[in-house]
Design an enzyme around this catalytic site. Structure first.
Site, PDB file in Angstrom:
ATOM      1  N   TYR A   1       0.866  -1.177   0.000  1.00  0.00           N
ATOM      2  CA  TYR A   1       0.000   0.000   0.000  1.00  0.00           C
ATOM      3  C   TYR A   1       0.898   1.221   0.000  1.00  0.00           C
ATOM      4  O   TYR A   1       1.379   1.667   1.036  1.00  0.00           O
ATOM      5  CB  TYR A   1      -0.927  -0.009   1.218  1.00  0.00           C
ATOM      6  CG  TYR A   1      -1.833   1.200   1.303  1.00  0.00           C
ATOM      7  CD1 TYR A   1      -2.444   1.725   0.166  1.00  0.00           C
ATOM      8  CD2 TYR A   1      -2.092   1.817   2.529  1.00  0.00           C
ATOM      9  CE1 TYR A   1      -3.275   2.833   0.238  1.00  0.00           C
ATOM     10  CE2 TYR A   1      -2.937   2.923   2.617  1.00  0.00           C
ATOM     11  CZ  TYR A   1      -3.510   3.419   1.471  1.00  0.00           C
ATOM     12  OH  TYR A   1      -4.337   4.526   1.548  1.00  0.00           O
TER      13      TYR A   1
ATOM     14  N   ASP B   1      -1.991  -1.509  -4.080  1.00  0.00           N
ATOM     15  CA  ASP B   1      -2.400  -0.166  -4.455  1.00  0.00           C
ATOM     16  C   ASP B   1      -1.124   0.664  -4.553  1.00  0.00           C
ATOM     17  O   ASP B   1      -0.572   1.097  -3.547  1.00  0.00           O
ATOM     18  CB  ASP B   1      -3.350   0.389  -3.397  1.00  0.00           C
ATOM     19  CG  ASP B   1      -3.801   1.805  -3.680  1.00  0.00           C
ATOM     20  OD1 ASP B   1      -3.342   2.396  -4.679  1.00  0.00           O
ATOM     21  OD2 ASP B   1      -4.608   2.339  -2.885  1.00  0.00           O
TER      22      ASP B   1
ATOM     23  N   HIS C   1     -12.184   0.782  -4.521  1.00  0.00           N
ATOM     24  CA  HIS C   1     -11.357   0.014  -5.450  1.00  0.00           C
ATOM     25  C   HIS C   1     -12.106  -1.254  -5.858  1.00  0.00           C
ATOM     26  O   HIS C   1     -13.071  -1.655  -5.201  1.00  0.00           O
ATOM     27  CB  HIS C   1     -10.038  -0.395  -4.795  1.00  0.00           C
ATOM     28  CG  HIS C   1      -9.134   0.739  -4.454  1.00  0.00           C
ATOM     29  ND1 HIS C   1      -7.961   0.990  -5.131  1.00  0.00           N
ATOM     30  CD2 HIS C   1      -9.219   1.686  -3.477  1.00  0.00           C
ATOM     31  CE1 HIS C   1      -7.366   2.048  -4.591  1.00  0.00           C
ATOM     32  NE2 HIS C   1      -8.104   2.491  -3.591  1.00  0.00           N
TER      33      HIS C   1
END
Length: 281
Positions: free
Chosen positions: A126, A170, A272
């Site tokens: 992340y 991500d 998402h």
């Protein structure tokens, strides 16, 4: 020689890997995440922005994961509880677990976790979001500066051990104009800044492969994130910032890739959507 991948049982169909930013696992669970996990045929699921420590997870969610046969490995954010956090779900117990990239500034930040499975190292990432011209962007840039050599080192070690590497997550960077709908209006915004795009382009040039783009070279998107504001989701005004990034041997085994976009705005359980890739074993 490319090792045989046996993250579950060797020879039993494709190796399926999904990755998704859940935008808070406690909120996403009852909205649809738990049902999605129950229906998933994935062997591995990488989660980002979990926003919970192990002791914070609802007993019902843990019971569901256990009943579905998932092994949960979680790296929460210790420096700011309730933020960030990454996890990996596997069908078998990992051989080894590593948290972080060895950088003191980001120790306990809940942004990088990797597990070793037979023939394969899988990481959940992340990456900081950033904000152009602010300390948040400076932090993101420092993270990028540390991540690049770490991934290069990890690739080298994996090659010496005859294993593949897959970094899912991500990345908070859209690499090219094809990776976001409104590229004209975002040239000065974090996530599409020239130096960020150059950084991720250098990563792909160094020996890592953007698997979804490899399989879908001539399409816009497929987008993986849409703002909750306005009608971004309905108009598909999105960004492709969630990637599966693999070493070449594993990338060569990729057979299909899809973004599991919700059928309608009201059926979203995150901003998402899961990115799912099937690899030949």
């Amino acid at each position: 020689m490319i090792p045989e991948l046996s993250a579950t049982e060797p020879g039993r169909g494709p190796l399926t890997v999904s990755s998704v930013n859940v935008n808070g696992i406690r909120a996403a669970g009852p909205k649809g995440l738990t049902a999605w996990l129950a229906s998933s045929t994935a062997d591995i699921v990488c989660l980002q922005e979990v926003r919970a420590r192990p002791e914070d997870l609802p007993a019902g969610l843990l019971a569901t994961l256990d009943g579905l046969g998932w092994q949960l490995t979680l790296a929460p954010c210790e420096t700011a509880p309730g933020r960030s956090g990454v996890a990996v779900l596997t069908r078998i117990e990992p051989e080894a677990v590593r948290i972080g990239m060895g950088l003191a500034e980001f120790a306990g930040s809940g942004r990088y976790l990797e597990v070793d499975l037979p023939g394969l190292t899988v990481a959940s990432l992340y990456l900081p979001k950033g904000a152009a011209g602010t300390p948040k962007q400076d932090e993101k840039d420092r993270f990028l500066a540390g991540l690049a050599p770490y991934l290069a080192e990890r690739r080298g070690k994996a090659a010496a051990e005859d294993r593949e590497v897959l970094v899912c997550g991500d990345w908070n960077i859209a690499h090219t104009r094809a990776d976001l709908r409104n590229w004209r209006g975002n040239g000065k915004n974090s996530g599409f800044l020239p130096h960020e795009r150059e950084w991720i382009g250098s990563l792909f040039a160094s020996g890592y492969v953007d698997v979804v783009r490899m399989l879908h070279p001539d399409v816009d998107g497929p987008y993986t994130w849409w703002s909750y504001r306005g009608r971004a989701f309905d108009n598909d005004t999105g960004w492709r910032i969630d990637y599966q990034v693999a070493t070449p041997g594993l990338a060569a085994r990729a057979r299909s890739a899809a973004v599991e976009r919700a059928p309608s705005y009201d059926r979203r359980w995150s901003d998402h959507a899961p990115v799912t890739v099937r690899y030949r074993r």
